[in-house]
Scaffold this active site. Structure first.
Site, PDB file in Angstrom:
ATOM      1  N   LYS A  22     -11.245 -22.388 -36.096  1.00 57.46           N
ATOM      2  CA  LYS A  22     -11.008 -23.717 -35.159  1.00 57.46           C
ATOM      3  C   LYS A  22     -11.866 -23.367 -34.288  1.00 57.46           C
ATOM      4  CE  LYS A  22      -7.569 -24.325 -32.364  1.00 57.46           C
ATOM      5  NZ  LYS A  22      -8.308 -24.270 -30.767  1.00 57.46           N
ATOM      6  N   CYS A 117      -3.893 -27.710 -24.890  1.00 53.40           N
ATOM      7  CA  CYS A 117      -2.947 -27.103 -24.400  1.00 53.40           C
ATOM      8  C   CYS A 117      -2.864 -26.864 -23.186  1.00 53.40           C
ATOM      9  CB  CYS A 117      -3.099 -25.700 -25.717  1.00 53.40           C
ATOM     10  SG  CYS A 117      -2.607 -26.306 -27.154  1.00 53.40           S
ATOM     11  N   ASP A 307      -4.030 -15.617 -27.667  1.00 50.66           N
ATOM     12  CA  ASP A 307      -4.239 -16.510 -28.578  1.00 50.66           C
ATOM     13  C   ASP A 307      -2.972 -15.684 -29.544  1.00 50.66           C
ATOM     14  OD1 ASP A 307      -6.845 -18.144 -29.261  1.00 50.66           O
ATOM     15  OD2 ASP A 307      -5.568 -18.319 -27.529  1.00 50.66           O
ATOM     16  N   ARG A 400      -2.744 -28.783 -34.594  1.00 49.44           N
ATOM     17  CA  ARG A 400      -3.980 -29.050 -34.163  1.00 49.44           C
ATOM     18  C   ARG A 400      -4.855 -27.911 -34.449  1.00 49.44           C
ATOM     19  NH1 ARG A 400      -3.863 -27.980 -28.810  1.00 49.44           N
ATOM     20  NH2 ARG A 400      -6.335 -28.254 -28.865  1.00 49.44           N
TER      21      ARG A 400
HETATM   22  C1  EPZ Z   1     -10.104 -20.285 -25.544  1.00 52.14           C
HETATM   23  O1  EPZ Z   1     -10.192 -21.126 -24.396  1.00 52.14           O
HETATM   24  C2  EPZ Z   1      -9.648 -21.056 -26.313  1.00 52.14           C
HETATM   25  N1  EPZ Z   1      -9.833 -22.666 -27.225  1.00 52.14           N
HETATM   26  C3  EPZ Z   1      -8.284 -20.328 -26.801  1.00 52.14           C
HETATM   27  O2  EPZ Z   1      -7.267 -20.717 -27.288  1.00 52.14           O
HETATM   28  C4  EPZ Z   1      -8.308 -18.931 -25.918  1.00 52.14           C
HETATM   29  O3  EPZ Z   1      -7.013 -19.024 -25.456  1.00 52.14           O
HETATM   30  C5  EPZ Z   1      -9.253 -18.741 -24.394  1.00 52.14           C
HETATM   31  O4  EPZ Z   1     -10.617 -19.068 -24.830  1.00 52.14           O
HETATM   32  C6  EPZ Z   1      -9.618 -17.304 -24.587  1.00 52.14           C
HETATM   33  O5  EPZ Z   1      -9.060 -16.914 -25.568  1.00 52.14           O
HETATM   34  C7  EPZ Z   1     -11.063 -22.801 -27.584  1.00 52.14           C
HETATM   35  O6  EPZ Z   1     -11.655 -21.600 -28.022  1.00 52.14           O
HETATM   36  C8  EPZ Z   1     -10.936 -23.821 -28.225  1.00 52.14           C
HETATM   37  P1  EPZ Z   1     -11.632 -19.118 -21.243  1.00 52.14           P
HETATM   38  P2  EPZ Z   1     -11.010 -21.264 -22.544  1.00 52.14           P
HETATM   39  O7  EPZ Z   1     -12.785 -19.983 -20.845  1.00 52.14           O
HETATM   40  O8  EPZ Z   1     -12.364 -21.687 -22.909  1.00 52.14           O
HETATM   41  C9  EPZ Z   1     -10.099 -18.809 -16.516  1.00 52.14           C
HETATM   42  C10 EPZ Z   1      -6.139 -21.653 -28.975  1.00 52.14           C
HETATM   43  O9  EPZ Z   1      -4.692 -21.632 -28.831  1.00 52.14           O
HETATM   44  N2  EPZ Z   1     -11.753 -19.667 -16.496  1.00 52.14           N
HETATM   45  O10 EPZ Z   1     -11.472 -17.605 -22.268  1.00 52.14           O
HETATM   46  O11 EPZ Z   1     -10.791 -22.830 -22.059  1.00 52.14           O
HETATM   47  C11 EPZ Z   1      -9.451 -19.136 -17.935  1.00 52.14           C
HETATM   48  O12 EPZ Z   1      -8.313 -20.103 -16.824  1.00 52.14           O
HETATM   49  C12 EPZ Z   1      -7.266 -21.824 -27.568  1.00 52.14           C
HETATM   50  O13 EPZ Z   1      -6.901 -21.426 -29.870  1.00 52.14           O
HETATM   51  C13 EPZ Z   1     -11.893 -19.759 -15.346  1.00 52.14           C
HETATM   52  O14 EPZ Z   1     -11.039 -19.522 -14.364  1.00 52.14           O
HETATM   53  O15 EPZ Z   1     -10.363 -19.992 -21.968  1.00 52.14           O
HETATM   54  C14 EPZ Z   1      -8.679 -17.875 -18.292  1.00 52.14           C
HETATM   55  O16 EPZ Z   1      -7.767 -17.199 -17.240  1.00 52.14           O
HETATM   56  C15 EPZ Z   1      -5.792 -21.811 -26.817  1.00 52.14           C
HETATM   57  N3  EPZ Z   1     -12.477 -20.728 -15.237  1.00 52.14           N
HETATM   58  C16 EPZ Z   1      -9.346 -17.069 -18.483  1.00 52.14           C
HETATM   59  O17 EPZ Z   1     -10.881 -17.739 -17.718  1.00 52.14           O
HETATM   60  C17 EPZ Z   1     -13.842 -21.104 -16.516  1.00 52.14           C
HETATM   61  O18 EPZ Z   1     -14.085 -21.802 -15.714  1.00 52.14           O
HETATM   62  C18 EPZ Z   1     -10.359 -17.019 -19.634  1.00 52.14           C
HETATM   63  O19 EPZ Z   1     -10.606 -18.812 -20.668  1.00 52.14           O
HETATM   64  C19 EPZ Z   1     -12.915 -21.113 -17.189  1.00 52.14           C
HETATM   65  C20 EPZ Z   1     -11.597 -20.270 -17.655  1.00 52.14           C
END
Ligand code: EPZ
Length: 421
Positions: A22, A117, A307, A400
């Site tokens: 996904k 989510c 995840d 999803r």
């Molecule tokens: C991706 O989300 C995945 N979703 C998430 O999977 C997954 O949990 C996450 O990466 C971590 O591996 C998709 O790929 C569609 P991040 P993403 O940016 O990109 C902070 C699932 O279950 N952060 O890596 O949104 C954030 O708050 C979903 O499949 C900032 O502070 O995650 C978090 O603490 C849920 N500022 C950390 O970084 C930003 O601009 C990691 O977030 C972006 C992120």
């Protein structure tokens, strides 16, 4: 709304085939907008996040069709720049990749803020940091992000992320692939889906190196061409089925996986006492006896994935002894499912970033509610392991991200059925 009704206690046995990833495909599909031509993407999971994203791409006048159960053909010849349909964009999280794709292809983007989510605050400041570094002006309102070329135009840049962010790494790669000059992303995410996107972009003629390390180099090119590409298997879907075998007991061959991507999960389940054998593209998971307690801390790849936090928590809830689970990516993720597991008899105490899980002999079926995708998956696993019947409500979250879940678990001997409410 729909729910799943599960009668627990059946051992899981047989084979399960894992679908395309996904989190890779939701980055690869927007990348097709970087070309004016035809792309064929194979091993695409038919899940609601993908169907919504394909409708978003259609809203830009692309021609999109499934040529078989898991292959999508996207013809962007007629695509013209416009704002992606906000009603669709707000239904999922990864729609924010339209920002990087449109900025990369048209030098501008006006995209509604994403939905998806909400188990934690999910800011996009690192995405914005990347766009600004590339020479864009970015205006954010409560509902939209507006991105335009700044006075000095768009150009490659060195971007050092403050946080390892999958989303920001993807969005910057999409924006920079066609941008003049070289872009370097430091402190980049290293997940398998980042490497998959880079491989797809390079198949289209991009010049990206270093994906899978913490430094990714993107040399902008004039033009990209259409390509055919097969998405990697879903690491988290595979991990979810492996955790289900450990929780419910059984002997299952998980097929169409890349064992290397699974190592961070395989090692923990082995520590609990599962017998796991790795083959070229499959993994056999056997759990007969009692499970041992373990300590796990979620980390960005190659660490144990956030995840998989909820799924491993269920295994801990019925292991011998006291396990500890520490979340280092999204602190509030526990609250999406721990209360529900406690209603099924789990003994979980949350203290800040750490949950202390004292194993009990048996979970007991109950009516529980999914609050996000992986929380829902964990409640299904708990239902499979529990005594009696479990009803999991709000399973639209689960659908999803998990293709043909009822069919796959039923084939493994689970008693699970979907009921429209
Ligand atoms: C991706 O989300 C995945 N979703 C998430 O999977 C997954 O949990 C996450 O990466 C971590 O591996 C998709 O790929 C569609 P991040 P993403 O940016 O990109 C902070 C699932 O279950 N952060 O890596 O949104 C954030 O708050 C979903 O499949 C900032 O502070 O995650 C978090 O603490 C849920 N500022 C950390 O970084 C930003 O601009 C990691 O977030 C972006 C992120």
């Amino acid at each position: 709304m729909a729910k799943y009704e599960i009668v627990g206690g059946n051992r899981l046995e047989g084979n399960v085939v894992i679908s395309g990833a996904k989190n890779a495909v939701v980055a690869i599909l927007p990348a097709t907008l970087l070309v004016q031509g035809v792309c064929r993407i194979e091993n695409v999971p038919n899940i609601s996040d993908v169907r919504i994203l394909l409708d978003i791409i259609r809203s830009l006048k692309a021609k999109v069709r499934w040529t078989d159960d898991s292959t999508v053909e996207i013809d962007t010849t007629e695509v013209e720049y416009c704002e992606p349909d906000p009603k669709l964009v707000t239904q999922m999280r990864a729609s924010y990749y339209m920002m990087g794709a449109l900025l990369g292809r048209y030098g501008q983007a006006h995209v509604a803020l994403p939905g998806g989510c909400n188990f934690a605050a999910r800011p996009i400041d690192q995405h914005v940091k990347g766009f600004l570094a590339l020479g864009a002006d970015v205006t954010e309102t409560d509902d939209f992000v507006d991105i335009k070329a700044g006075p000095d135009g768009l150009h490659g840049a060195r971007i050092s992320l403050d946080v390892v962010s999958v989303g920001a790494t993807v969005n910057i790669m999409l924006a920079a692939a066609l941008m003049e000059g070289q872009t370097i992303i430091e402190n980049a995410a290293k997940e398998p889906h980042i490497v998959d996107l880079a491989n797809f972009l390079n198949t289209m003629g991009a010049r990206i190196s270093g994906a899978g390390t913490d430094t990714i180099k993107i040399k902008g090119v004039e033009k990209l061409h259409g390509a055919t590409y097969a998405v990697i298997p879903d690491q988290i879907e595979a991990g979810t089925y492996m955790a289900a075998v450990v929780a419910a007991g059984g002997d299952v061959l998980v097929q169409n996986v890349i064992p290397k991507h699974m190592e961070c999960i395989t090692t923990r389940l082995r520590e609990m006492g599962a017998r796991i054998t790795e083959y070229d593209d499959s993994i056999r998971v056997v759990r007969d006896g009692p499970m041992r307690r373990i300590t796990v801390k979620t980390m960005p790849y190659p660490g144990f994935p956030t995840d998989m936090q909820a799924q491993i928590c269920v295994c801990m809830a019925i292991a011998n002894g006291i396990s500890r689970l520490t979340e280092s990516v999204y602190e509030t993720r526990f609250f999406g499912y721990c209360t529900e597991l406690q209603h099924m008899g789990a003994n979980i105490v949350i203290n800040g970033k750490t949950a202390t899980v004292t194993g009990t002999d048996q979970l007991v079926g109950n009516t529980v509610t999914a609050k996000d995708l992986r929380a829902g998956a964990a409640l299904i696993i708990a239902g499979l392991a529990a005594e009696g019947t479990t009803t999991v409500k709000n399973i639209h979250y689960v659908e999803r991200g998990y293709e043909r879940l009822i069919e796959k678990f039923t084939q493994l001997g689970a008693s699970i059925r979907r009921i429209e409410e």
